[in-house]
Design an enzyme around this catalytic site. Structure first.
Site, PDB file in Angstrom:
ATOM      1  N   TYR A  58     -30.746   9.294   4.664  1.00 18.12           N
ATOM      2  CA  TYR A  58     -30.400   9.957   5.932  1.00 18.12           C
ATOM      3  C   TYR A  58     -30.299   8.912   7.028  1.00 18.12           C
ATOM      4  CZ  TYR A  58     -29.850  14.954   5.968  1.00 18.12           C
ATOM      5  OH  TYR A  58     -29.322  16.195   5.853  1.00 18.12           O
ATOM      6  N   GLU A  60     -28.782   9.696  10.463  1.00 10.76           N
ATOM      7  CA  GLU A  60     -28.160  10.289  11.662  1.00 10.76           C
ATOM      8  C   GLU A  60     -28.265   9.308  12.829  1.00 10.76           C
ATOM      9  OE1 GLU A  60     -29.686  14.202  12.434  1.00 10.76           O
ATOM     10  OE2 GLU A  60     -28.911  14.953  10.535  1.00 10.76           O
ATOM     11  N   ASP A 204      -2.298  10.563  14.848  1.00 11.73           N
ATOM     12  CA  ASP A 204      -2.913  10.816  13.539  1.00 11.73           C
ATOM     13  C   ASP A 204      -2.066  10.085  12.503  1.00 11.73           C
ATOM     14  OD1 ASP A 204      -3.581  11.809  11.048  1.00 11.73           O
ATOM     15  OD2 ASP A 204      -3.630  13.910  11.660  1.00 11.73           O
ATOM     16  N   THR A 230      -7.174   9.354   7.839  1.00  6.41           N
ATOM     17  CA  THR A 230      -7.966   9.452   6.619  1.00  6.41           C
ATOM     18  C   THR A 230      -7.973   8.067   5.988  1.00  6.41           C
ATOM     19  OG1 THR A 230      -5.976  10.207   5.480  1.00  6.41           O
ATOM     20  CG2 THR A 230      -7.562  11.888   6.113  1.00  6.41           C
ATOM     21  N   LYS A 233      -5.340   7.698   1.642  1.00  4.71           N
ATOM     22  CA  LYS A 233      -3.915   7.836   1.311  1.00  4.71           C
ATOM     23  C   LYS A 233      -3.323   6.430   1.095  1.00  4.71           C
ATOM     24  CE  LYS A 233      -3.517  12.334   3.534  1.00  4.71           C
ATOM     25  NZ  LYS A 233      -4.514  12.621   4.576  1.00  4.71           N
ATOM     26  N   ARG A 239     -12.208   9.159  -0.206  1.00  5.63           N
ATOM     27  CA  ARG A 239     -11.856  10.364   0.554  1.00  5.63           C
ATOM     28  C   ARG A 239     -12.710  10.387   1.823  1.00  5.63           C
ATOM     29  NH1 ARG A 239      -8.704  14.234  -0.607  1.00  5.63           N
ATOM     30  NH2 ARG A 239      -8.156  13.083  -2.471  1.00  5.63           N
TER      31      ARG A 239
HETATM   32  N1  DSN Z   1      -3.651  17.332   2.975  1.00  4.40           N
HETATM   33  C1  DSN Z   1      -3.074  16.112   3.435  1.00  4.40           C
HETATM   34  C2  DSN Z   1      -1.729  15.872   2.858  1.00  4.40           C
HETATM   35  O1  DSN Z   1      -1.579  16.143   1.689  1.00  4.40           O
HETATM   36  O2  DSN Z   1      -0.857  15.389   3.532  1.00  4.40           O
HETATM   37  C3  DSN Z   1      -3.024  16.030   4.899  1.00  4.40           C
HETATM   38  O3  DSN Z   1      -4.296  16.042   5.369  1.00  4.40           O
END
Ligand code: DSN
Length: 424
Positions: A58, A60, A204, A230, A233, A239
């Site tokens: 933990y 925080e 984003d 994110t 990707k 993730r």
């Molecule tokens: N779910 C993602 C995508 O596949 O583009 C976006 O967050």
């Protein structure tokens, strides 16, 4: 026997059902062609950091300002992730705790806005994201969204139209970014429009973070107050997500993440983010991003040559959207037929779609994952031909079986996670 091998054997003995499921998923990933543009295959180092004892802690708070004792090692590792993220993107500040992209976006809105404030973002059918104002998402319920779309003829973003919309709607925040737009964005233009409209600019870059980090796409960092992404990707990390911001927003962003929105950070995932950022700072990551783009060109060209329509007529990033309208089939049927052949894609809206999101008119595909496993431009041309074959005869079991055979042969020639146990 090494430690990873011990762990795997331990799981097989402790929970054979779970072990069997993970082994089957590894085999699905090895034997199929992964074209979902938001997916990728992480490195062994990323897998190992995620599967580590850091999950036990933990922590925080933030490095050197925690609400729990025993965080001296965790502090060091989270700071490493922060420093690498700042270096990778040239940002003043990085918060590496967001659990996922949706949380990162919520936290950015919390930091900059009051509930009910107006936001201008990209329309979902034009390529925007659920958290960019969909009425079924928190964003559309907590904030007053309006949207800009794409040109009805070219399906390209028209920055003059975005500007007019921003000046008319007077948003408090202008959002740039997408999850299904196959062209480059002009972040400087978005920044200029936001400044003229008196709005914050938030970007984003979830889909294109790897391209941005390696300068294969213009970076929004100099032109945006806050940038979210994110990490799993094109960036090829675990993730999760991060938020980058200008120094003036540091306190508000950190407060919005914790205690505003999240509790204990996932330090095993943060360590895996550090591992991925370390990889992304190496020169071969830039080469990888350039190969993603070359493969996307090869795949798009092959699809077009095989009579398949693409939204905007092609791509200049890592993804493309197939317009199924001329083929007379819906996205649901197309996704299922491709799945049966071992080609993984996802159904997607196209601009001005007249069908429902559950069975839209498009299929979205991209090249980050297949590029990781070594697919070449020649392989991508072959993949384009295979997709066309299936989409033209989605109900024909013999076509699907034949393509599945080709998929198997191609995947066997491009092995994935060679010699890897299920836990790295
Ligand atoms: N779910 C993602 C995508 O596949 O583009 C976006 O967050």
């Amino acid at each position: 026997m090494n430690k990873a091998h011990d762990l795997m054997r331990g799981l097989a003995e402790a929970d054979p059902r779970l072990h069997d499921g993970i082994v089957r998923e590894l085999s699905r990933q090895r034997q199929g062609i992964e074209l979902i543009p938001s997916e990728n295959f992480v490195s062994k180092a990323v897998l190992q950091a995620m599967g580590s004892v850091l999950t036990n802690k933990y922590s925080e708070g933030y490095p050197r300002r925690r609400y729990y004792g025993g965080n001296e090692v965790i502090d060091e590792l989270e700071q490493l992730a922060i420093d690498r993220a700042k270096q990778l993107f040239g940002a003043d500040h990085a918060n590496v705790q967001p659990h996922a992209g949706s949380q990162a976006n919520m936290e950015a809105y919390f930091a900059l806005l009051e509930l009910g404030d107006p936001i201008l973002g990209m329309d979902l059918a034009a390529g925007g994201h659920l958290t960019h104002g969909s009425p079924v998402n928190f964003s559309g319920r907590f904030y007053h969204f309006s949207s800009y779309g794409v040109d009805p003829k070219t399906h390209l973003l028209d920055m003059d139209a975005v500007r007019k919309r921003a000046l008319a709607d007077k948003p408090k925040l202008l959002l740039s970014g997408f999850s299904a737009y196959p062209r480059k964005l002009d972040f400087k233009a978005f920044g200029d429009i936001a400044a003229e409209a008196g709005a914050y600019h938030m970007s984003d870059i979830a889909h294109i973070a790897g391209l941005v980090a390696t300068k294969a796409h213009q970076s929004p960092v100099p032109y945006a107050d806050v940038v979210t992404t994110t990490t799993h990707k094109t960036l090829r990390g675990p993730r999760g997500a991060i938020i980058l911001c200008r120094e003036e927003h540091r306190k508000a962003i950190d407060k919005a993440v914790f205690p505003g929105m999240q509790g204990g950070p996932l330090e095993h995932v943060i360590a895996a983010k550090a591992a991925a950022f370390g990889e992304a700072l190496k020169p071969d990551f830039a080469q990888y991003q350039r190969r993603i783009l070359a493969n996307a060109q090869a795949l798009a060209t092959s699809l077009l040559e095989n009579g398949i329509s693409l939204v905007t007529g092609g791509t200049d990033n890592h993804l493309m959207v197939i317009d199924l309208t001329p083929l007379g089939i819906g996205g649901k049927e197309a996704e299922k037929a491709l799945d049966s052949a071992g080609i993984y894609t996802n159904k997607n809206m196209i601009p001005f779609d007249t069908r429902s999101p559950f069975d839209p008119s498009g299929i979205r595909i991209g090249t980050p994952a297949i590029t990781t496993r070594g697919f070449s431009t020649v392989d991508c041309a072959e993949v384009g031909a295979m997709i066309a074959r299936v989409l033209k005869r989605p109900q024909d079991a013999s076509v699907i079986a034949k393509v599945k055979g080709q998929v198997g042969a191609l995947c066997a020639s491009r092995p994935l996670y060679e010699g890897l146990g299920i836990l790295g």
